[in-house]
Design an enzyme around this catalytic site. Sequence first.
Site, PDB file in Angstrom:
ATOM      1  CB  ALA A  33      -1.008   0.104   1.194  1.00 29.23           C
ATOM      2  CD  GLU A 113      25.550 -19.430 -14.713  1.00 33.16           C
ATOM      3  OE1 GLU A 113      24.487 -19.280 -15.678  1.00 33.16           O
ATOM      4  OE2 GLU A 113      26.458 -18.738 -14.543  1.00 33.16           O
ATOM      5  CE  LYS A 115      20.505 -25.217 -21.670  1.00 34.29           C
ATOM      6  NZ  LYS A 115      19.007 -24.789 -22.077  1.00 34.29           N
ATOM      7  CG  ASP A 117      12.376 -24.933 -19.801  1.00 30.05           C
ATOM      8  OD1 ASP A 117      12.924 -24.790 -20.684  1.00 30.05           O
ATOM      9  OD2 ASP A 117      11.611 -25.850 -19.739  1.00 30.05           O
ATOM     10  CE1 TYR A 225      22.090 -16.572 -20.529  1.00 33.22           C
ATOM     11  CE2 TYR A 225      20.301 -17.137 -19.207  1.00 33.22           C
ATOM     12  CZ  TYR A 225      20.911 -16.830 -20.508  1.00 33.22           C
ATOM     13  OH  TYR A 225      20.088 -17.094 -21.873  1.00 33.22           O
ATOM     14  CE  LYS A 314      18.865 -28.954 -22.563  1.00 35.87           C
ATOM     15  NZ  LYS A 314      18.317 -29.743 -23.608  1.00 35.87           N
ATOM     16  CB  CYS A 408     -16.681 -52.682  -7.062  1.00 43.43           C
ATOM     17  SG  CYS A 408     -15.232 -52.898  -6.402  1.00 43.43           S
ATOM     18  CB  CYS A 411     -16.168 -55.964  -4.001  1.00 42.43           C
ATOM     19  SG  CYS A 411     -17.159 -54.648  -3.848  1.00 42.43           S
ATOM     20  CB  CYS A 426     -16.335 -49.243  -4.710  1.00 45.96           C
ATOM     21  SG  CYS A 426     -16.935 -50.856  -3.615  1.00 45.96           S
ATOM     22  CB  CYS A 432     -14.980 -53.301  -1.270  1.00 46.43           C
ATOM     23  SG  CYS A 432     -13.890 -53.186  -2.658  1.00 46.43           S
TER      24      CYS A 432
HETATM   25  S1  IVH Z   1      24.554 -19.152 -20.903  1.00 43.38           S
HETATM   26  C1  IVH Z   1      27.404 -18.765 -24.529  1.00 43.38           C
HETATM   27  N1  IVH Z   1      23.323 -19.797 -18.859  1.00 43.38           N
HETATM   28  O1  IVH Z   1      20.301 -21.927 -22.885  1.00 43.38           O
HETATM   29  C2  IVH Z   1      26.586 -19.223 -23.437  1.00 43.38           C
HETATM   30  N2  IVH Z   1      22.149 -19.903 -21.049  1.00 43.38           N
HETATM   31  O2  IVH Z   1      21.256 -23.573 -25.063  1.00 43.38           O
HETATM   32  C3  IVH Z   1      25.309 -18.602 -23.564  1.00 43.38           C
HETATM   33  N3  IVH Z   1      20.121 -20.987 -20.705  1.00 43.38           N
HETATM   34  O3  IVH Z   1      20.121 -19.634 -25.314  1.00 43.38           O
HETATM   35  C4  IVH Z   1      24.134 -19.132 -22.866  1.00 43.38           C
HETATM   36  N4  IVH Z   1      19.943 -20.848 -18.621  1.00 43.38           N
HETATM   37  O4  IVH Z   1      18.391 -19.328 -23.406  1.00 43.38           O
HETATM   38  C5  IVH Z   1      23.264 -19.622 -20.120  1.00 43.38           C
HETATM   39  N5  IVH Z   1      22.370 -20.199 -16.672  1.00 43.38           N
HETATM   40  C6  IVH Z   1      22.276 -20.264 -18.280  1.00 43.38           C
HETATM   41  C7  IVH Z   1      21.135 -20.489 -18.909  1.00 43.38           C
HETATM   42  C8  IVH Z   1      21.321 -20.507 -20.370  1.00 43.38           C
HETATM   43  C9  IVH Z   1      19.258 -21.027 -19.688  1.00 43.38           C
HETATM   44  C10 IVH Z   1      19.579 -20.935 -22.099  1.00 43.38           C
HETATM   45  C11 IVH Z   1      19.675 -19.894 -23.030  1.00 43.38           C
HETATM   46  C12 IVH Z   1      20.495 -20.329 -24.145  1.00 43.38           C
HETATM   47  C13 IVH Z   1      20.280 -21.541 -24.082  1.00 43.38           C
HETATM   48  C14 IVH Z   1      21.460 -22.445 -24.690  1.00 43.38           C
END
Ligand code: IVH
Length: 671
Positions: A33, A113, A115, A117, A225, A314, A408, A411, A426, A432
């Site tokens: 607020a 780090e 990755k 999505d 990143y 991955k 059922c 039973c 049931c 049962c």
């Molecule tokens: S670094 C030269 N760090 O992954 C390195 N990419 O497959 C450039 N992504 O297009 C990417 N998390 O969209 C980096 N911690 C992370 C990431 C990351 C997700 C994605 C990003 C990139 C794709 C590459």
Amino acid sequence: MKDIEQQLEKLREQLRYHNHRYYVLDDPEIPDAEYDRLFHELQALEAAHPELLTPDSPTQRVGATPLSEFGEIRHAIPMLSLGNVFSDGEMLAFDKRIRDRLKSDAEIEFVAEPKLDGLAISLRYEHGFFTRAATRGDGETGEDVTQNVRTIEAIPLRLMGQGWPQVLEVRGEIYMPKAGFNALNDRLRNEGVKTFVNPRNAAAGSLRVLDSRITAQRPLTIFCYAVGLVEGGEMPDTHHAILQQLAAWGFRVCPEIRVVQGAQGCLDYYRNIGTKRDSLPYDIDGVVYKVNSIALQQELGFVSRAPRWATAHKFPAQEETTVLEDVEFQVGRTGALTPVARLKPVFVGGVTVSNATLHNMDEIERKDVHIGDTVIVRRAGDVIPEVARVILERRPPDARQIAMPTHCPVCGSEVQRPEGEAVFRCTGGLYCPAQVKEAIKHFASRKAMNIDGLGDKLVEQFFEQGLIRHVDDLYRLIEKKEQIAALERMGDKSAANLVNALEKSKSSTLERFIFALGIREVGEATAKALARHFGTMEALQAANEETLKLVPDVGPVVAANIARFFSEAHNRDTIQHLRDLGVHWQNYEAKPAEALPLAGKTYVITGTLSRSRDDIKADLEALGAKVAGSVSKKTTALIAGESAGSKLDKAQSLGVEVLDEAALSVLLSHS
Ligand code: IVH
């Protein structure tokens, strides 16, 4: 005029600060607020002096007119992709390639780090001001999504601190947190509009719209990143220090990022984040390892559009396609029939899956699932695999509809759908075998009677052997030690252990016993509230629906379930048999509500605590307290867990007492 300018700058500065606390650090300092008040003050002042409006003002995130198409932006430095590894072995090979190339025996220091999505973005800043944003596109040229990106509050329009280069490109991932995704889909569903399949699609769909007013309503955020172009300034010489520098300039950087040593450090990180994956508030699909030293990164260079100094590790895919071969119906403890998909076996989420839940008939209808369909199976973490959706385009002409059986499958009793309920049941009750078996499993389980070592498999075995037909038969096993020892996979030692566990479980608590009975919709918290309120089993059994409704948390439906349970003679008999067999517990002293130790007190719960809020609420209410949703002068105390936000501020400003988790335990155990 100077006065007004100063006033404007002060307001903008304050709003930028609080924006950063809220959207970047997830740690707001003032209640919403108060933020809104400052924002409106600035809006009003700007409206009165339009000539003093600046594009980096916190009020200027939305408002541009919709575009007819996105412009193109050529990336000054291409946005590359990453190589992938899918196993520990491939990761070790990646590490070895790097050490071979650097002719180094020493461990490499990496930054690990999550990755993320979402979708990659490049943000350009000139003299500290945000100027434009581009999607990755084909890596060379992306789409100009500047107007949309401006609406994302976590992205600074003006950098904090000092020392930034004249031109700075920051790269990161725009994503939609899981909670925001669920809320968005709920809203779309309510409006009768098509929902998004996953947070990634929702993020992409929200960023790549021509009307930035739509983006502004979507819960998007970012983790940064990397940097791209840097002109007229210097950056630190390690990747990790660069990320810290970005954070200091006001960018949001993922808190899970770590510096790790060598391949082993990377693999440890991968495992650790894998166990945390489901509890993270955002989707990740793996881990990225990057060589920390920028000098070494430069030495390693690139190969075919991907750096040699980084790779993505991955996670196994959480979704796969397969064929739904048949549907069977499983009968649960309360008689509910759950449709279970029999699938052509498929490797998903790291295991081979051949069964998946279809939840209930409404879900089958909503997803339009037929036998013979090609379906997408999802297995996320430890969650039961489910049929997520159907690929309608691949439906064969002989696909069959799924029908709920009229009787059922276990039973043969009639199947009914009670009015207003989504599930079919049931009607066999304790006639049962499926229901009885599930009831016994529940009775023995850890949070109920806690019969150590008596797991689901063993219950199945005893049941199939005819050794148990009912929950009270469990305690009759004590006299059948030899028979148990003779069973497959048992032996003397296991039989003796089981008998000990049975003996031990006889001495229980009233709330555990109530929970163990498996009354429909009486979970742990309700069982506890009932135990505290009635004090004894006799008092609970004697209560009618009206008296039951006086218990905190017990509504008309639960009250009816409880009353119905105790009105059935065989349930009362079972309880008596269990007592005759030696099951016992300590009674509570039943007290009228006014005499309870916390009567007349009001608490508010906020932040992250080690137990659920419902649990804590039930405990407090059982002691006579009220639990409210917001802090006021009348609040006795605020119970604040971690990351408590505006409620904590309010309590402090009103001088309301604040209890942490330790103080709460003391309160509960001494009241
Ligand atoms: S670094 C030269 N760090 O992954 C390195 N990419 O497959 C450039 N992504 O297009 C990417 N998390 O969209 C980096 N911690 C992370 C990431 C990351 C997700 C994605 C990003 C990139 C794709 C590459």
